[in-house]
Design an enzyme around this catalytic site. Sequence first.
Site, PDB file in Angstrom:
ATOM      1  N   LYS B 171       0.838  -1.205   0.000  1.00 22.60           N
ATOM      2  CA  LYS B 171       0.000   0.000   0.000  1.00 22.60           C
ATOM      3  C   LYS B 171       0.876   1.260   0.000  1.00 22.60           C
ATOM      4  CE  LYS B 171      -3.707   2.598   0.170  1.00 22.60           C
ATOM      5  NZ  LYS B 171      -4.736   2.722   1.196  1.00 22.60           N
ATOM      6  N   LYS B 239      -0.263  11.733   5.112  1.00 23.36           N
ATOM      7  CA  LYS B 239      -0.031  10.702   6.136  1.00 23.36           C
ATOM      8  C   LYS B 239       0.611   9.462   5.505  1.00 23.36           C
ATOM      9  CE  LYS B 239      -2.769   7.461   6.797  1.00 23.36           C
ATOM     10  NZ  LYS B 239      -3.822   6.448   6.925  1.00 23.36           N
TER      11      LYS B 239
END
Lengths: 297, 297
Positions: B171, B239
């Site tokens: 990811k 983030k």
Amino acid sequence: MRTVAFLGLGIMGAPMAVNLLRAGFDVVGYNRSRAKVDAFVAAGGRGADSIAEAVAGADVVVTMLPDSPDVRDVMFADDGVLAHTAAGALLVDCSTIRPDVAREVAESSAARGVRALDAPVSGGEQGAIDGKLSIMVGGADADFAAARPVLDAMGTTVVHVGPAGSGQTVKAANQLIVAGNIQLVAEAVVFLEAHGVDTDSAVRVLGGGLAGSKVLEVKGAGMTGRTFTPGFRAELHHKDLGILTSAARDAGTATPLGAVVAQLMGALVAQGHGELDHSALIKLVEQLSAPPSADTP
Amino acid sequence: MRTVAFLGLGIMGAPMAVNLLRAGFDVVGYNRSRAKVDAFVAAGGRGADSIAEAVAGADVVVTMLPDSPDVRDVMFADDGVLAHTAAGALLVDCSTIRPDVAREVAESSAARGVRALDAPVSGGEQGAIDGKLSIMVGGADADFAAARPVLDAMGTTVVHVGPAGSGQTVKAANQLIVAGNIQLVAEAVVFLEAHGVDTDSAVRVLGGGLAGSKVLEVKGAGMTGRTFTPGFRAELHHKDLGILTSAARDAGTATPLGAVVAQLMGALVAQGHGELDHSALIKLVEQLSAPPSADTP
């Protein structure tokens, strides 16, 4: 628009000229080395011994040359295209060159009553052979319309993107995105290898989402497996990123990722890897990184 | 594997939990704010007032939380998941968090006889609603096989990429490539605008060749037209690039383009644009560049 002079019968130019023959044009081929002219004659074309001979009587002159200086030579020399092309003819330059040189060609042509388009292509040797190139065209509307049958014989995605030089500008943007996408896949693959991840599975799942790209699809397996048979040679992409860098400076626009990948492509060529496929950028990421993990991270 | 506890009924979690209901699972939903639990009950689910109540009797516990600290809290607190989940149950964490935290969850779970998978998703709110997420799964083969019916109810591209933490690592690589591809399109569009090129035509011809990507396809028109409705918020991508940067440092791998785009995404958020779609990266390229040309270059 029946007679086409085709100058530059190299890896890309030769199959493009053959596709013009197949589409029914009367094509006269010229190349500095006579062997390539002979090969074109063997494929059914007509051959010429000089630029002057090739362009005499041509309705359209297509050029497919390596770099900006080659195009300037062929266009502007005393024995070049502009000295011998008839007024009213149409020049279609498919070379990848600097946009400012493309505009110079257009202006000099107009001064002699010759029309000109810049029409660089994307799609590689296979695209040229299959007649499935993408062609990015800069120039006047009417000239684009007139050139359409010639362009459609060589490509499938043929788009008029703006005035003279615009085709080259879009090609520079194309080469920016392609180089960047390759470098991002390279960074991702080395990162995943270092973490001990199965990169073939990873490439599959990455391709299914927003990270998917033509580069991942076409180059992903070669990059995980480290096979760098071109494809497109790093040294040519290095030349193209020089065009991008120069054109971005001219326009005063920032290309932060473009600047970094241009330096990396230059380093790859400087290391002697210019003959490898541009996906060999992953070799530099490896040099900067820890070796792959053999086991679970 | 009939009873599923679902913790975190936000923008992504709520539709994922509903798809589990539709697939025939008995789903108990929990969220810190009771309103979201009520909405899930209205959609046909069961609701719980605490994590302990939600996970009691669950065969599978799915978590979908904002960030690493949230996952640690929910997993490790005295009133958290591990304190109350039965041995033999299976945790499926769909949050996007740091790979090292995912491994910590897996290890702590194993110590209590609980199995765990990290299973972050890609595809956004629409993908969650449609049950068409890409899901990148890290963990043991047998646990992946056991979780398959649950994962297949939420996604269409479900791939086991390696041991614990690998899903998060992939990811992170996904978010590297997506951010980089957006930035490259941003650089290309601003460059083309400055040269007076028709960018809608350019995006069309770029998409037809090796520069083509899901980002160009999905975000291209929004970027040429400057519409930045999320989509995926820049602050979340910021983030995620923090996770990438940290994981790349841990592994000792270089991500030259990743490093630049991480700084640019951070600058975008620092300028107060964290709520915009991540394609708003083009605003920074504009700030660094000359204004668009109104006429022929």
